[in-house]
Design a protein around this motif. Structure first.
Motif, PDB file in Angstrom:
ATOM      1  N   VAL A   1       0.855  -1.195   0.000  1.00  0.00           N
ATOM      2  CA  VAL A   1       0.000   0.000   0.000  1.00  0.00           C
ATOM      3  C   VAL A   1       0.892   1.246   0.000  1.00  0.00           C
ATOM      4  O   VAL A   1       1.731   1.409   0.891  1.00  0.00           O
ATOM      5  CB  VAL A   1      -0.959   0.001   1.207  1.00  0.00           C
TER       6      VAL A   1
ATOM      7  N   ILE B   1       7.673   4.140  -7.143  1.00  0.00           N
ATOM      8  CA  ILE B   1       7.265   3.936  -5.757  1.00  0.00           C
ATOM      9  C   ILE B   1       8.412   3.381  -4.933  1.00  0.00           C
ATOM     10  O   ILE B   1       8.795   2.219  -5.094  1.00  0.00           O
ATOM     11  CB  ILE B   1       6.076   2.936  -5.732  1.00  0.00           C
ATOM     12  N   PRO B   2       8.989   4.189  -4.047  1.00  0.00           N
ATOM     13  CA  PRO B   2      10.030   3.658  -3.167  1.00  0.00           C
ATOM     14  C   PRO B   2       9.400   2.677  -2.165  1.00  0.00           C
ATOM     15  O   PRO B   2       8.165   2.635  -2.047  1.00  0.00           O
ATOM     16  CB  PRO B   2      10.566   4.899  -2.457  1.00  0.00           C
ATOM     17  N   PRO B   3      10.224   1.891  -1.485  1.00  0.00           N
ATOM     18  CA  PRO B   3       9.673   0.917  -0.534  1.00  0.00           C
ATOM     19  C   PRO B   3       8.624   1.569   0.377  1.00  0.00           C
ATOM     20  O   PRO B   3       8.894   2.618   0.966  1.00  0.00           O
ATOM     21  CB  PRO B   3      10.899   0.474   0.266  1.00  0.00           C
ATOM     22  N   VAL B   4       7.461   0.958   0.461  1.00  0.00           N
ATOM     23  CA  VAL B   4       6.354   1.572   1.202  1.00  0.00           C
ATOM     24  C   VAL B   4       6.497   1.272   2.693  1.00  0.00           C
ATOM     25  O   VAL B   4       7.195   0.341   3.089  1.00  0.00           O
ATOM     26  CB  VAL B   4       4.984   1.115   0.656  1.00  0.00           C
TER      27      VAL B   4
ATOM     28  N   ARG C   1       9.452   0.740  -7.499  1.00  0.00           N
ATOM     29  CA  ARG C   1       8.456   0.022  -8.285  1.00  0.00           C
ATOM     30  C   ARG C   1       7.719   1.038  -9.135  1.00  0.00           C
ATOM     31  O   ARG C   1       7.656   2.218  -8.793  1.00  0.00           O
ATOM     32  CB  ARG C   1       7.473  -0.710  -7.361  1.00  0.00           C
TER      33      ARG C   1
ATOM     34  N   ILE D   1       2.085   4.090   1.046  1.00  0.00           N
ATOM     35  CA  ILE D   1       2.080   5.029   2.175  1.00  0.00           C
ATOM     36  C   ILE D   1       3.518   5.073   2.686  1.00  0.00           C
ATOM     37  O   ILE D   1       4.193   4.054   2.721  1.00  0.00           O
ATOM     38  CB  ILE D   1       1.125   4.537   3.293  1.00  0.00           C
ATOM     39  N   TRP D   2       3.961   6.284   3.041  1.00  0.00           N
ATOM     40  CA  TRP D   2       5.346   6.448   3.500  1.00  0.00           C
ATOM     41  C   TRP D   2       5.396   7.314   4.747  1.00  0.00           C
ATOM     42  O   TRP D   2       4.512   8.135   4.978  1.00  0.00           O
ATOM     43  CB  TRP D   2       6.188   7.127   2.414  1.00  0.00           C
TER      44      TRP D   2
END
Lengths: 156, 80, 156, 80
Positions: free
Chosen positions: A134, B74-77, B51, A136-137
């Motif tokens: 998902v 998308i960097p590691p979430v 990703r 979210i960071w």
């Protein structure tokens, strides 16, 4: 389900399952407990809370960023997949975004099932996958006031 | 043609923006766009696994893009 | 901890762990949630609830019987063992006995840990072992009003 | 010597009492007491596994008893 809607009561036996996910910008209101169910013997609730350190360094707060649109979609499809994979009745999830003070919940998940085993397995799977996919960071608010992606927090 | 790149977390931090608008030549793929993003970041995204999502859906292989597409790396979430 | 005692606040980092178990004859008061902790990122809560059927037959309620003295002792030593076995910070457990209406909680467990994985493992272990060794039994109150040990409920 | 047998669940149901007071001869063990309990139950405890507790502690092997001991034969437990 939109916030503010009347919470459904489940005192009737139900074939229908309920899955609800939300991403909310404000403090999480926990899902209500419920002692009117006849079928679900197991209620499992998880609260993920902000810790006072990130990468070993003290922080003031976390700020959760999400990919609006995609995060909601991924969260809901993960919940649907979890429902299909495990014998559970209902799955409710609220994920908070924005600035969150230490100690407060960023994630709230409630799973209802006939038996505890499936609930525990479903909870384990759901949270693990959430953390995997998902979008979210976390941004750390450092003691200096600086705001950096959580991976960029380095010990002094 | 024109696409939008949404930037989050380390990508946003490295590029100092939350959105890029890029002109592409026909036939350019997500891999080409990722390359441009990484170049623009200098070395700041070296070693960061990204990703790819196109129009808010993860894609596993590089793919062609269309005018108006929304792309994100998308960097590691870190939800939860 | 006796009921009615002031609930401890955990806003300081603590090396000390808390383990509390109780067997109570009245409806279970849930352990309070807590957003003042700096170290525990995972709060896991389980409610075991009375289902409307026993051995496939409708019931009116369950009546939990316990071996007074031994049940308390076994529950506490199981909790201590769980604390020693898993990296968790606190474990709280209330088990209700006496007559319990369908839908109400017979068991309430809250586990606080730095990380969710250990909390989920500890919860799984604690409940499985509780069901294995703590001397508590269920009597079913049948629709006829008859009261029989739960194994002695047979389908009509 | 005299011991007390606490009865729970199926044992209570079979014996229709929650406590027995038994006279034992010296040298009689928990196994002897279990035998007496099962006999008194007729066939009602046939097939029911019973664990033994002496003075509220599980014991794995038959053991000698002392005057005043509290013994229980614990049917499969069902807490939770």
């Amino acid at each position: 389900m939109k916030m503010g809607m009347k919470w459904p009561l489940f005192h009737q036996s139900r074939a229908d399952k309920v899955v609800l996910t939300e991403i909310v910008p404000a403090p999480i209101v926990p899902f209500p407990s419920d002692n009117t169910r006849r079928e679900e013997g197991a209620e499992l609730v998880f609260n993920g809370r902000v810790r006072g350190t990130e990468q070993g360094q003290d922080i003031l707060a976390l700020e959760y960023e999400h990919y609006e649109g995609m995060a909601e979609q991924e969260l809901q499809s993960l919940a649907d997949e979890t429902m299909a994979k495990f014998l559970i009745q209902d799955l409710f999830c609220r994920h908070r975004v924005g600035r969150i003070t230490i100690g407060e919940a960023s994630l709230h998940v409630a799973i209802w099932s006939q038996h505890r085993k499936e609930g525990l397995q479903a909870m384990t799977y759901f949270i693990r996958e959430l953390k995997e996919r998902v979008p979210i960071w976390k941004w750390a608010i450092l003691v200096s006031g600086e705001r950096v992606p959580s991976e960029c927090v380095h010990r002094d | 043609m024109k696409i939008t790149v949404k930037c989050f977390s380390q990508v946003k931090y490295a590029l100092e923006t939350d959105e890029l608008s890029l002109e592409l030549n026909p036939g350019q793929t997500t891999a080409d766009v990722e390359e441009r993003v990484r170049q623009r970041a200098g070395k700041k995204l070296d070693g960061v696994l990204l990703r790819t999502a196109v129009n808010r859906i993860y894609v596993k292989e590089p793919r062609d893009l269309e005018d108006g597409d929304e792309v994100a790396f998308i960097p590691p979430v870190q939800g939860g």
